[in-house]
Scaffold this active site. Sequence first.
Site, short mmCIF file in Angstrom:
data_model
loop_
_atom_site.label_atom_id
_atom_site.label_comp_id
_atom_site.label_asym_id
_atom_site.label_seq_id
_atom_site.Cartn_x
_atom_site.Cartn_y
_atom_site.Cartn_z
N HIS A 60 -13.77 3.53 -4.39
CA HIS A 60 -12.37 4.47 -4.02
C HIS A 60 -13.48 5.99 -4.47
O HIS A 60 -12.47 7.22 -3.34
CB HIS A 60 -12.00 4.10 -5.97
N GLU A 61 -14.47 6.01 -5.10
CA GLU A 61 -15.05 8.24 -4.74
C GLU A 61 -14.90 8.29 -3.25
O GLU A 61 -15.22 9.62 -2.79
CB GLU A 61 -16.11 7.81 -5.54
N ASP A 92 -7.50 5.17 -3.65
CA ASP A 92 -7.68 3.51 -3.65
C ASP A 92 -7.46 2.62 -2.74
O ASP A 92 -7.61 1.56 -2.50
CB ASP A 92 -6.60 3.14 -5.01
#
Length: 424
Positions: free
Chosen positions: A280-281, A364
């Site tokens: 996600h990051e 996401d």
Amino acid sequence: MSSQVFSVLFVVAVLLTLLVKLALMRRQIRHVRARRDAVPAPFAEAIGLESHRRAADYTAARMRLAIVEVVVNAGFVLVLTLGGGLQRIYGLAGTWFDAGGIAHGVALLATVAVLGWVVDLPLSLARTFGIEKRFGFNRMTPQLFVADLVREGLLAAVIGLPVLAAVLWLMGAMGDRWWLWVWLFWIGFNLLALFAWPAFIAPMFNKFTPLADEALKARVEGLLDRCGFRSRGLFVMDGSRRSAHGNAYFTGFGAAKRIVFFDTLLEKLLPEEVEAVLAHELGHFHHRHIWKRFSVIAAASLGLLWLLGWLMERPWFFTGLGMDGATGGTAVALALFALALPAFTFPFGPLMSHWSRKHEFEADAYAARHAHPGDLASALVKLYRDNASTLTPDPMYSRVFDSHPPALVRVSRLRPDFREPSPT
């Protein structure tokens, strides 16, 4: 425009902003507490009723303190402006330094900053040693709290004072286009800070050690290879020294990029869930969210500096905010602008929140392509539970303030089966 008209507009803007914030915060408290005794059906298996109640109580407690904070901040702004506080500080600083000089301006701005810190300190203490401690999150000792204050004060003095002096010098020396030169200086300073933060500043507050778990390290490095991401290393930060909250992030740019896991995060998540959180990051990096936000902030700051340059030529800007007709100058204008701006820019906040939530959905989706979406969903559920994040925010409050989507909306996009049952 007359100074009286501008004073009225300013007071109206401050009060309207305050009233809207108070109304939304009270809605948030009522909405969350009304749903305190029922876990949303999709979360019922993973989050127990006691955890859900704890999250509701934690949210309500934080909102009550936030209500006090916004009232105090509004009062502080009004006291410094129409209450004549800044005028008195200007006179006091003039007894130390030659009025209108750079040293006088730095003293004025530094005094305002210190007063703001003093006003905020009781709220910070209540947050850390009151709410966070009561709900089991605080691990900060009074000694560490004081040590952090000392380090922050030294950084502000060593870095902040020269920056203020440079800005004031540029404002006075660069003619009518000073705002362009200040903007270029400010952009350069922020880029330098992005480079310096992970290597020099962050280690002053936390300990960073290379990730030692070889199995997790191999899994993470495999993800980095799939995503084409290069960094200077994988580090674990001792976040548990201050808080039980968990997180992960990457910082820096270019060759200075590094990935950081809170030790509290690694304690709570399985390796595959850590991988999904990191994916996600990396989604933020892939979509260049940091640079997009930086570009918007840079463009907005250029426009605001131009606006400040225009306002500095209008006497009603000074007298309308509580200064007498003989008082002006770059430092006073900068202080007044910083104090008044939040009340007039508040309506843009929901747009930035919406944009931020859009970025979270994009990150996401990227994570779901490069890791298992179910692992990210389960990681998020654990983080909601362990961080006591409410599962039932007020929709209107969330649209205005929340930078992340509501839990149910976010998790259901990762797991289509994770939805509220349709009413019959």
